[in-house]
Design a protein around this motif. Structure first.
Motif, PDB file in Angstrom:
ATOM      1  N   GLN A  54      31.351  52.688  51.612  1.00 37.41           N
ATOM      2  CA  GLN A  54      30.955  52.623  53.020  1.00 37.41           C
ATOM      3  C   GLN A  54      32.212  52.372  53.837  1.00 37.41           C
ATOM      4  N   ASP A  55      32.443  53.221  54.830  1.00 42.69           N
ATOM      5  CA  ASP A  55      33.661  53.126  55.634  1.00 42.69           C
ATOM      6  C   ASP A  55      34.907  53.152  54.755  1.00 42.69           C
ATOM      7  N   ASP A  56      34.818  53.948  53.667  1.00 47.32           N
ATOM      8  CA  ASP A  56      35.944  54.135  52.755  1.00 47.32           C
ATOM      9  C   ASP A  56      36.341  52.837  52.051  1.00 47.32           C
ATOM     10  N   ALA A  57      35.404  51.914  51.894  1.00 50.79           N
ATOM     11  CA  ALA A  57      35.688  50.651  51.221  1.00 50.79           C
ATOM     12  C   ALA A  57      35.779  50.861  49.714  1.00 50.79           C
ATOM     13  N   HIS A  58      36.704  50.153  49.089  1.00 49.69           N
ATOM     14  CA  HIS A  58      36.913  50.236  47.651  1.00 49.69           C
ATOM     15  C   HIS A  58      36.849  48.817  47.097  1.00 49.69           C
ATOM     16  N   ARG A  59      35.699  48.461  46.498  1.00 50.91           N
ATOM     17  CA  ARG A  59      35.500  47.106  45.986  1.00 50.91           C
ATOM     18  C   ARG A  59      34.729  47.163  44.674  1.00 50.91           C
ATOM     19  N   VAL A  60      34.952  46.165  43.821  1.00 51.97           N
ATOM     20  CA  VAL A  60      34.207  46.026  42.577  1.00 51.97           C
ATOM     21  C   VAL A  60      33.808  44.563  42.421  1.00 51.97           C
ATOM     22  N   THR A  61      32.851  44.330  41.523  1.00 51.33           N
ATOM     23  CA  THR A  61      32.413  42.974  41.183  1.00 51.33           C
ATOM     24  C   THR A  61      32.727  42.712  39.722  1.00 51.33           C
ATOM     25  N   VAL A  62      33.283  41.525  39.436  1.00 53.24           N
ATOM     26  CA  VAL A  62      33.624  41.146  38.068  1.00 53.24           C
ATOM     27  C   VAL A  62      32.764  39.961  37.652  1.00 53.24           C
ATOM     28  N   ASP A  63      32.646  39.779  36.317  1.00 49.72           N
ATOM     29  CA  ASP A  63      31.749  38.757  35.799  1.00 49.72           C
ATOM     30  C   ASP A  63      32.447  37.424  35.538  1.00 49.72           C
ATOM     31  N   ALA A  64      33.287  36.995  36.461  1.00 46.93           N
ATOM     32  CA  ALA A  64      33.911  35.674  36.414  1.00 46.93           C
ATOM     33  C   ALA A  64      33.868  35.094  37.819  1.00 46.93           C
ATOM     34  N   GLY A  65      33.607  33.793  37.927  1.00 44.73           N
ATOM     35  CA  GLY A  65      33.468  33.174  39.241  1.00 44.73           C
ATOM     36  C   GLY A  65      34.052  31.770  39.282  1.00 44.73           C
ATOM     37  N   THR A  66      33.549  30.980  40.195  1.00 42.36           N
ATOM     38  CA  THR A  66      34.095  29.646  40.417  1.00 42.36           C
ATOM     39  C   THR A  66      33.971  28.755  39.182  1.00 42.36           C
ATOM     40  N   ARG A  67      32.947  28.978  38.369  1.00 42.76           N
ATOM     41  CA  ARG A  67      32.813  28.194  37.137  1.00 42.76           C
ATOM     42  C   ARG A  67      33.961  28.457  36.171  1.00 42.76           C
ATOM     43  N   ASP A  68      34.630  29.618  36.343  1.00 44.72           N
ATOM     44  CA  ASP A  68      35.760  29.978  35.483  1.00 44.72           C
ATOM     45  C   ASP A  68      37.100  29.675  36.142  1.00 44.72           C
ATOM     46  N   GLY A  69      37.067  29.082  37.331  1.00 46.26           N
ATOM     47  CA  GLY A  69      38.298  28.787  38.043  1.00 46.26           C
ATOM     48  C   GLY A  69      38.730  29.850  39.021  1.00 46.26           C
ATOM     49  N   VAL A  70      37.892  30.849  39.253  1.00 44.29           N
ATOM     50  CA  VAL A  70      38.232  31.940  40.174  1.00 44.29           C
ATOM     51  C   VAL A  70      37.949  31.493  41.609  1.00 44.29           C
ATOM     52  N   ARG A  71      38.890  31.776  42.506  1.00 47.80           N
ATOM     53  CA  ARG A  71      38.764  31.428  43.920  1.00 47.80           C
ATOM     54  C   ARG A  71      39.150  32.640  44.780  1.00 47.80           C
ATOM     55  N   PRO A  72      38.711  32.668  46.026  1.00 44.92           N
ATOM     56  CA  PRO A  72      39.144  33.752  46.919  1.00 44.92           C
ATOM     57  C   PRO A  72      40.656  33.759  47.081  1.00 44.92           C
ATOM     58  N   GLU A  73      41.177  34.942  47.360  1.00 46.59           N
ATOM     59  CA  GLU A  73      42.610  35.161  47.583  1.00 46.59           C
ATOM     60  C   GLU A  73      43.432  34.892  46.323  1.00 46.59           C
ATOM     61  N   MET A  74      42.905  35.325  45.187  1.00 47.80           N
ATOM     62  CA  MET A  74      43.668  35.286  43.942  1.00 47.80           C
ATOM     63  C   MET A  74      44.018  36.705  43.521  1.00 47.80           C
ATOM     64  N   THR A  75      45.126  36.860  42.821  1.00 53.52           N
ATOM     65  CA  THR A  75      45.586  38.159  42.349  1.00 53.52           C
ATOM     66  C   THR A  75      44.748  38.629  41.168  1.00 53.52           C
ATOM     67  N   VAL A  76      44.410  39.920  41.176  1.00 56.86           N
ATOM     68  CA  VAL A  76      43.671  40.532  40.070  1.00 56.86           C
ATOM     69  C   VAL A  76      44.542  41.655  39.506  1.00 56.86           C
ATOM     70  N   LEU A  77      44.704  41.662  38.185  1.00 49.96           N
ATOM     71  CA  LEU A  77      45.548  42.667  37.538  1.00 49.96           C
ATOM     72  C   LEU A  77      44.904  43.118  36.227  1.00 49.96           C
ATOM     73  N   ASP A  78      45.485  44.134  35.626  1.00 52.95           N
ATOM     74  CA  ASP A  78      45.082  44.545  34.275  1.00 52.95           C
ATOM     75  C   ASP A  78      46.331  44.943  33.505  1.00 52.95           C
ATOM     76  N   GLY A  79      46.164  45.619  32.381  1.00 50.53           N
ATOM     77  CA  GLY A  79      47.308  45.964  31.560  1.00 50.53           C
ATOM     78  C   GLY A  79      48.262  46.955  32.188  1.00 50.53           C
ATOM     79  N   ASP A  80      47.843  47.629  33.284  1.00 53.48           N
ATOM     80  CA  ASP A  80      48.706  48.604  33.963  1.00 53.48           C
ATOM     81  C   ASP A  80      49.406  48.036  35.181  1.00 53.48           C
ATOM     82  N   GLY A  81      48.816  47.010  35.799  1.00 54.60           N
ATOM     83  CA  GLY A  81      49.443  46.443  36.986  1.00 54.60           C
ATOM     84  C   GLY A  81      48.435  45.845  37.943  1.00 54.60           C
ATOM     85  N   LEU A  82      48.765  45.907  39.235  1.00 51.72           N
ATOM     86  CA  LEU A  82      47.965  45.266  40.273  1.00 51.72           C
ATOM     87  C   LEU A  82      46.652  45.998  40.496  1.00 51.72           C
TER      88      LEU A  82
END
Length: 287
Positions: free
Chosen positions: A118-146
């Motif tokens: 919607q409006d060219d938005a690119h977003r996904v949902t992952v199965d980790a949250g605050t119980r795992d220590g995840v907070r807003p404005e944290m970096t997300v990466l994988d084996g290839d990069g950012l």
């Protein structure tokens, strides 16, 4: 057995036609019945046995075919599971390599949902949250990069803004030279690049890593971002612009890592994979 029966039937018809034979016909019929009765029973029994054998053979073949089909399906499922396990193991190895080289402490997570465009938005949902220590404005990466940054976090899931989203921007540093700029998402097109120094000499193929943010939020330093595709001088400005191909393909995301602790020191270019070496080619007549 049928051939003698046919011959005897013809003989009986001829005998009936001869009226003079009279009682002879009856005696002949009785003799034929006495002789051929056991043969007819034997033929009937043989036919029944053949039919039963055919039915047994057909039934056995069907059961065997069904068993083979089930075994084939099981083998296919096993092979697919094996391929999926190998792919996930490779993704985990890549994530651990990046985390180890950069000194990042990460929480592994899997992409469980993709937001509708919607409006060219690119977003996904992952199965980790605050119980795992995840907070807003944290970096997300994988084996290839950012991959992106965390937008929102609930108890068990988090929403991630991808590098391709038009609202996404990140400070970047050029490999080796350390020149800095800003890369911005452009939907399905390559990212836009703005270098702050117009005198910066950048060639296609140059690679970029994250510059890092104050307090390491939302970006930790040293995460591979992408490769420069083109560069041009922007008229009337003191900067150069260009395009960047991200290392991460959002369409293939599965296993990612949320950086919950930044490295003690900036890894600079250490997380970038080694560049492939060019093999020398010889022309005819040269050693």
């Amino acid at each position: 057995m049928l051939a003698p029966l046919v011959v005897l039937t013809v003989l009986l018809l001829l005998a009936d036609a001869a009226a003079a034979l009279g009682g002879v016909t009856d005696r002949l019929r009785g003799a034929v019945s006495a002789v051929l009765g056991p043969a007819e029973g034997l033929a009937s029994a043989a036919g029944g046995n053949l039919a039963d054998a055919a039915r047994g053979l057909t039934g056995g073949t069907c059961e065997q075919t069904e068993a083979l089909r089930r075994e084939n399906d099981a083998l296919r499922l096993q092979a697919a599971s094996g391929d999926d396990d190998r792919r996930r193991a490779a993704e985990l190895d890549g994530l651990l390599r990046v985390a180890g080289l950069g000194g990042y402490r990460v929480v592994p997570a899997r992409v469980v949902a993709v937001a509708q465009r919607q409006d060219d938005a690119h977003r996904v949902t992952v199965d980790a949250g605050t119980r795992d220590g995840v907070r807003p404005e944290m970096t997300v990466l994988d084996g290839d990069g950012l991959v992106g940054r965390v937008l929102r976090a609930g108890p068990t899931t988090a929403d991630v803004l991808l590098v391709t989203d038009p609202d996404f921007s990140v400070g970047v540093r050029l490999e080796r030279t350390g020149r800095i700029g800003v890369a911005t998402g452009a939907g399905d097109d390559p990212m836009h690049l703005n270098l702050l120094d117009a005198q910066t000499d950048v060639q296609p193929g140059a690679r970029l890593v994250t510059l890092g943010s104050e307090g390491d939020r939302p970006f930790v330093p040293g995460v591979p971002v992408g490769e420069v595709r083109s560069v041009q001088i922007s008229p009337g400005t003191l900067s150069r612009s260009g395009t960047v191909a991200p290392f991460v393909d959002p369409g293939t995301l599965d296993l990612v890592g949320v950086v919950v602790q930044a490295p003690r020191t900036d890894p600079r270019d250490a997380v970038l994979p080694p560049k492939p070496t060019k093999t020398a080619t010889s022309t005819p007549g040269t050693p």
